[in-house]
Design a protein around this motif. Structure first.
Motif, PDB file in Angstrom:
ATOM      1  N   ARG A   1     -58.385 -27.057 -43.235  1.00 22.53           N
ATOM      2  CA  ARG A   1     -57.328 -26.660 -42.313  1.00 22.53           C
ATOM      3  C   ARG A   1     -57.703 -25.315 -41.689  1.00 22.53           C
ATOM      4  N   MET A   2     -57.239 -25.118 -40.450  1.00 22.57           N
ATOM      5  CA  MET A   2     -57.250 -23.799 -39.836  1.00 22.57           C
ATOM      6  C   MET A   2     -55.844 -23.555 -39.305  1.00 22.57           C
ATOM      7  N   TYR A   3     -55.053 -22.788 -40.051  1.00 23.69           N
ATOM      8  CA  TYR A   3     -53.677 -22.505 -39.652  1.00 23.69           C
ATOM      9  C   TYR A   3     -53.622 -21.417 -38.585  1.00 23.69           C
ATOM     10  N   THR A   4     -54.461 -20.413 -38.732  1.00 21.89           N
ATOM     11  CA  THR A   4     -54.650 -19.377 -37.725  1.00 21.89           C
ATOM     12  C   THR A   4     -56.127 -19.029 -37.754  1.00 21.89           C
TER      13      THR A   4
ATOM     14  N   HIS B   1     -51.371 -21.140 -24.388  1.00 21.82           N
ATOM     15  CA  HIS B   1     -51.069 -19.800 -23.882  1.00 21.82           C
ATOM     16  C   HIS B   1     -50.321 -18.965 -24.919  1.00 21.82           C
ATOM     17  N   TYR B   2     -50.779 -19.038 -26.134  1.00 17.73           N
ATOM     18  CA  TYR B   2     -50.324 -18.149 -27.209  1.00 17.73           C
ATOM     19  C   TYR B   2     -51.492 -17.262 -27.594  1.00 17.73           C
ATOM     20  N   ARG B   3     -51.241 -15.951 -27.704  1.00 15.55           N
ATOM     21  CA  ARG B   3     -52.320 -15.041 -28.084  1.00 15.55           C
ATOM     22  C   ARG B   3     -52.903 -15.431 -29.447  1.00 15.55           C
ATOM     23  N   ALA B   4     -52.075 -16.035 -30.289  1.00 18.22           N
ATOM     24  CA  ALA B   4     -52.548 -16.445 -31.614  1.00 18.22           C
ATOM     25  C   ALA B   4     -53.662 -17.481 -31.531  1.00 18.22           C
TER      26      ALA B   4
ATOM     27  N   GLU C   1     -48.589 -12.121 -25.519  1.00 19.38           N
ATOM     28  CA  GLU C   1     -48.689 -10.896 -26.315  1.00 19.38           C
ATOM     29  C   GLU C   1     -48.905 -11.269 -27.788  1.00 19.38           C
ATOM     30  N   VAL C   2     -49.284 -10.283 -28.587  1.00 14.80           N
ATOM     31  CA  VAL C   2     -49.437 -10.528 -30.022  1.00 14.80           C
ATOM     32  C   VAL C   2     -48.059 -10.680 -30.648  1.00 14.80           C
ATOM     33  N   GLY C   3     -47.919 -11.667 -31.520  1.00 16.37           N
ATOM     34  CA  GLY C   3     -46.669 -11.835 -32.254  1.00 16.37           C
ATOM     35  C   GLY C   3     -45.712 -12.775 -31.557  1.00 16.37           C
ATOM     36  N   GLY C   4     -44.436 -12.600 -31.868  1.00 12.10           N
ATOM     37  CA  GLY C   4     -43.415 -13.520 -31.385  1.00 12.10           C
ATOM     38  C   GLY C   4     -42.922 -14.383 -32.525  1.00 12.10           C
ATOM     39  N   GLU C   5     -41.686 -14.845 -32.411  1.00 14.65           N
ATOM     40  CA  GLU C   5     -41.080 -15.609 -33.499  1.00 14.65           C
ATOM     41  C   GLU C   5     -41.882 -16.882 -33.800  1.00 14.65           C
ATOM     42  N   PHE C   6     -42.351 -16.996 -35.030  1.00 19.34           N
ATOM     43  CA  PHE C   6     -43.126 -18.158 -35.495  1.00 19.34           C
ATOM     44  C   PHE C   6     -44.243 -18.520 -34.510  1.00 19.34           C
ATOM     45  N   SER C   7     -44.922 -17.527 -33.968  1.00 16.36           N
ATOM     46  CA  SER C   7     -45.974 -17.812 -32.986  1.00 16.36           C
ATOM     47  C   SER C   7     -47.095 -18.644 -33.597  1.00 16.36           C
ATOM     48  N   GLU C   8     -47.414 -18.403 -34.864  1.00 21.23           N
ATOM     49  CA  GLU C   8     -48.491 -19.166 -35.506  1.00 21.23           C
ATOM     50  C   GLU C   8     -48.084 -20.628 -35.688  1.00 21.23           C
ATOM     51  N   LEU C   9     -46.845 -20.852 -36.111  1.00 17.31           N
ATOM     52  CA  LEU C   9     -46.364 -22.212 -36.310  1.00 17.31           C
ATOM     53  C   LEU C   9     -46.272 -22.960 -34.983  1.00 17.31           C
TER      54      LEU C   9
ATOM     55  N   VAL D   1     -44.507 -13.458 -44.774  1.00 20.54           N
ATOM     56  CA  VAL D   1     -43.084 -13.792 -44.897  1.00 20.54           C
ATOM     57  C   VAL D   1     -42.236 -12.695 -44.259  1.00 20.54           C
ATOM     58  N   ARG D   2     -42.604 -11.456 -44.482  1.00 23.36           N
ATOM     59  CA  ARG D   2     -41.835 -10.346 -43.898  1.00 23.36           C
ATOM     60  C   ARG D   2     -41.944 -10.339 -42.378  1.00 23.36           C
ATOM     61  N   ILE D   3     -43.087 -10.731 -41.878  1.00 20.08           N
ATOM     62  CA  ILE D   3     -43.240 -10.836 -40.421  1.00 20.08           C
ATOM     63  C   ILE D   3     -42.342 -11.956 -39.881  1.00 20.08           C
ATOM     64  N   ALA D   4     -42.274 -13.064 -40.610  1.00 21.20           N
ATOM     65  CA  ALA D   4     -41.394 -14.160 -40.193  1.00 21.20           C
ATOM     66  C   ALA D   4     -39.926 -13.750 -40.238  1.00 21.20           C
ATOM     67  N   ARG D   5     -39.618 -12.718 -41.027  1.00 16.31           N
ATOM     68  CA  ARG D   5     -38.240 -12.252 -41.157  1.00 16.31           C
ATOM     69  C   ARG D   5     -37.849 -11.257 -40.061  1.00 16.31           C
TER      70      ARG D   5
END
Length: 793
Positions: free
Chosen positions: A176-179, A211-214, A450-458, A554-558
């Motif tokens: 898997r590659m999640y990020t 088009h997600y920085r992630a 931009e970097v980040g955003g709510e659940f950007s990785e998911l 987890v804290r980032i997701a919060r």
């Protein structure tokens, strides 16, 4: 194998020998030989029995690697493409990482051994009579299959083989590659794969961009079969969108040739082009030709409207648009003429906002791409199920009937609040299925650049998988990601996601891409819901408290919950859960809010989050905005609660509570939707009646600028005072020194301090800059003034 049969023939004539006893000596060698042969035959028979017994428990399929040794080789075509070579290298790399076995890479010209992993459009496929429809695979499709001893990963002419290798790693080897930073590569002594008969995958969406920085990472892009470049750009596109100003710049042409530009309300302004003007067509073609010459490899070139609604309504343009039932009529007529000059290129244009509806009669040329945008659609339910999105679905159908090449520009975030909760995950799959249903073959999912955003990785993960295959089990996909990325915290985060989605759906309220956390206070962000959301994260953090790296995720997701709490507090200001509360008749900062801002900002910075709003508000700026609110406090100044009379603009054009907004003590912040009074095209001239004579030495008013959206600071502000409300004397003037080309959010206090004067009435006059200049994205349109409070001391 030829069976060899041994026959043992003995001569018995020796039994009649006249020499008694001599026959025993003569027979001894034969007896020994016979015993040896019989024992050997029995041994072979037993060996065959043992082998037969072993084959019963032997794993089925192919053993690609056993320990650090292998019989298998990676077989490339004799003349491999770059992508086929990369596919072989990737497979070799991961097999080595999994098992320690280094599979050699050899050309197909090598002697066949049977133990081969055959990559790409390989001549070995024909030699062993493997039937592959290469044309059907197109560029990106692939076929994974096996015969009795070989593994085939056949691929289309582009990245097909590479796509097939990454699918093989995921589906059969458990990788898997999640990020880009979080991968799963299992380790095992043996790599055994089952028999595979025809795993054929051919995408319906041929161009896929999240088009997600992630996702801006070369390995991630290849793994997830995306088409953007590692820098987020699109190599096949010479230009992207909103190109009218680029192809015919207003700052070069508007002064001498206003007729090149849109007629709006009887006046030529540089907002859009006049598409019926032959000279405009000629200039656009010439400039586009120069651009193509500088980048001849690019296939797609945008000739598309600017990002505003002020299109041309001159007689010629209007006649075409009236006939076609939409301003898209003059757009397509113009773009077709451009496309005729570039038959080997695709000329792309927007079906966006005022030009979204398809024309009645005219059809795009075969080399015209339609970029259809879903900006108006709501996100609380699938587009095809939402009655308010019915007109967009009709546009999708209508364009699908006349256009050969359509890309959908879809939106999957909340632009003004990138880190705020935005429960739209449940509509991603059905919306993609709808787009494909109506013939869409290219997708641009506008996430967060931009970097980040709510659940950007998911979101990145789900969108990439679903753009490749719209029929995957999205629940399994989500669980796989959450459990893989958040470990033991995954199930709790899934409960949080589900509960917030259910709260949204049960509320019956819409979900908008330009919504706010305050808009959601009557749906999924009701104050009473926060305790439940927070408990899920407490449980999630507890589950991974001994895993610091995962705990940080987890804290980032919060973070979105903290952000929503602070945003609602600023809006409420002195109400329940507001920033301020009254303690012993004195306004104090609420401790629970004050304690949030620094941990929130510090975690954003540690994570590398660049913006909290589209194009503006870095985390440190957000901290400053909150501290500004803290420092301004709840100020019961001389004008607090006093009546306001508007001379300009007309009070009937303002909100009903406008007369209270400028003296209610509530200050605006980094978001122009919160506590700001907004109007456009007029100066502000307002009078505050203190209702009694007071000594005044300081007047302040605050304004907000967000240049891209025409919210601009006034050119200057004048403060005057009066005893009778008729005769005023100028108390102070403050000029603006900030440029209007700063498109991010800016707050500025216009403060005038002077020798104390007695007065009952205070007049504030803020001068608008008028219409924006030609170089501005909103050229020629009136500026908005935003003001939050008139402070009198």
């Amino acid at each position: 194998m030829k069976r060899v049969t041994f026959k043992l023939g003995l001569n018995t004539s020796w039994m009649n020998s006249p020499k008694p006893g001599s026959h025993y000596l003569l027979a001894l060698p034969f007896v020994i030989l016979s015993v040896f042969i019989l024992l050997n035959v029995d041994s072979r028979a037993q060996s065959r029995k043992n082998k037969k017994a072993i084959s019963v428990v032997r794993p089925s399929g192919l053993i690609l690697a056993d320990g650090n040794s292998t019989l298998y080789r990676i077989l490339l075509p004799s003349f491999p493409t770059i992508e086929e070579q990369k596919a072989a290298d990737v497979l070799q790399k991961y097999v080595l990482e999994i098992s320690g076995a280094a599979l050699p890479i050899i050309p197909a010209s090598a002697k066949a051994t049977g133990h081969e992993i055959v990559i790409g459009q390989n001549e070995r496929c024909d030699q062993v009579k493997l039937k592959v429809d290469w044309n059907n695979l197109k560029e990106d499709g692939f076929l994974i299959t096996t015969d009795s001893s070989r593994l085939f990963i056949a691929g289309g002419s582009g990245k097909g083989a590479l796509n097939g290798v990454y699918a093989f790693l995921e589906e059969y080897l458990g990788c898997r590659m999640y990020t880009p930073q979080v991968k799963v590569v299992p380790h095992r002594d043996k790599i055994i794969i089952p028999e595979i008969k025809g795993n054929l995958q051919i995408p319906k969406i041929l161009f896929r961009d999240t088009h997600y920085r992630a996702t801006w990472d070369a390995a991630y892009i290849d793994w997830h079969k995306l088409d953007q470049a590692p820098d987020g750009e699109r190599p096949d596109w010479g230009s992207w969108v909103h190109t009218f100003n680029d192809l015919l710049p207003p700052d070069l042409f508007y002064k001498d040739h206003p007729e090149y530009f849109a007629m709006v309300n009887g006046k030529r302004i540089p907002t859009q082009l006049c598409l019926s003007n032959a000279e405009v067509l000629s200039i656009v073609i010439q400039n586009l030709r120069r651009k193509i010459a500088a980048n001849p490899k690019a296939r797609y070139w945008s000739v598309s409207q600017n990002d505003n609604h002020d299109y041309c309504t001159c007689d010629l343009c209007k006649a075409v648009d009236d006939k076609e039932g939409s301003p898209s009529g003059s757009i397509i007529q113009f773009v077709n003429k451009v496309a005729d000059q570039f038959p080997d290129k695709m000329i792309s244009t927007l079906a966006y906002e005022y030009g979204r509806h398809a024309p009645f009669h005219i059809q795009p040329r075969s080399n015209v791409n339609i970029m259809l945008c879903s900006i108006e659609a709501l996100r609380h339910q699938p587009i095809e199920e939402d009655p308010k999105s019915a007109d967009f679905v009709k546009d999708l159908q209508d364009w699908g009937a006349i256009a050969k090449d359509i890309i959908i520009w879809d939106y999957v975030i909340q632009f003004n609040h990138l880190v705020s909760p935005f429960p739209n995950l449940h509509v991603l799959q059905p919306n993609l299925q709808t787009f494909v249903k109506y013939g869409v073959t290219a997708m641009f999912e506008q996430g967060n650049s931009e970097v980040g955003g709510e659940f950007s990785e998911l979101r990145s993960y789900l969108l990439a998988k679903l753009m490749w295959n719209q029929d995957l089990n999205v629940d399994s996909l989500m669980n796989d990601f959450l459990n893989g990325y958040y470990g033991a915290a995954g199930p709790f985060i899934r409960k949080y996601i589900d509960q917030m989605r259910n709260a949204l759906l049960q509320s019956g309220q819409p979900l908008r891409i330009f919504g706010t956390p305050n808009e959601a206070t009557n749906s999924y962000l009701k104050p009473e819901q926060f305790a439940g959301y927070q408990q899920f994260f407490k449980d999630a953090e507890s589950a991974v408290k001994d895993r610091p790296e995962i705990l940080e995720r987890v804290r980032i997701a919060r973070l979105p919950l903290a952000y929503a709490t602070m945003e609602q507090a600023k809006k409420n200001y002195i109400g329940d859960h507001g920033v301020f509360e009254k303690v012993n008749r004195e306004w104090k900062i609420r401790t629970s809010i004050r304690s949030m801002i620094d941990p929130f900002t510090d975690l954003c910075i540690r994570q590398g989050i660049t913006r909290l709003k589209e194009w503006s508000c870095p985390p440190e700026e957000y901290r400053s905005a909150m501290y500004r609110v803290f420092s301004q406090g709840m100020n019961e100044h001389l004008g607090f609660g006093k009546p306001v009379t508007f001379i300009s603009p007309d009070a009937t054009a303002l909100p009903p509570d406008a007369s209270k907004m400028l003296t209610d003590g509530i200050r605006g912040s980094h978001d122009y939707d919160y506590n700001w009074l907004s109007f456009n095209g007029k100066d502000l001239e307002a009078v505050v009646d203190l209702q009694e004579i007071k000594s005044i030495h300081r007047i302040e008013s605050a304004y907000y600028q967000y240049g891209f959206w025409l919210r601009l600071l006034p050119g200057k502000v004048e403060y005057s005072v009066s005893m009778d409300g008729k005769t005023y004397s100028l108390a102070g003037t403050v000029h603006n020194t900030l440029p209007i080309d700063q498109y991010g959010g800016i707050q500025r206090d216009f403060i005038s301090e002077f020798t104390p004067q007695n007065a009952r009435y205070v007049k504030v006059k803020a001068y608008t800059i008028g219409n924006t200049p030609g170089w501005h994205p909103g050229a020629g349109r009136p500026a908005n003034i935003l003001i939050d409070e008139i402070v009198i001391e």
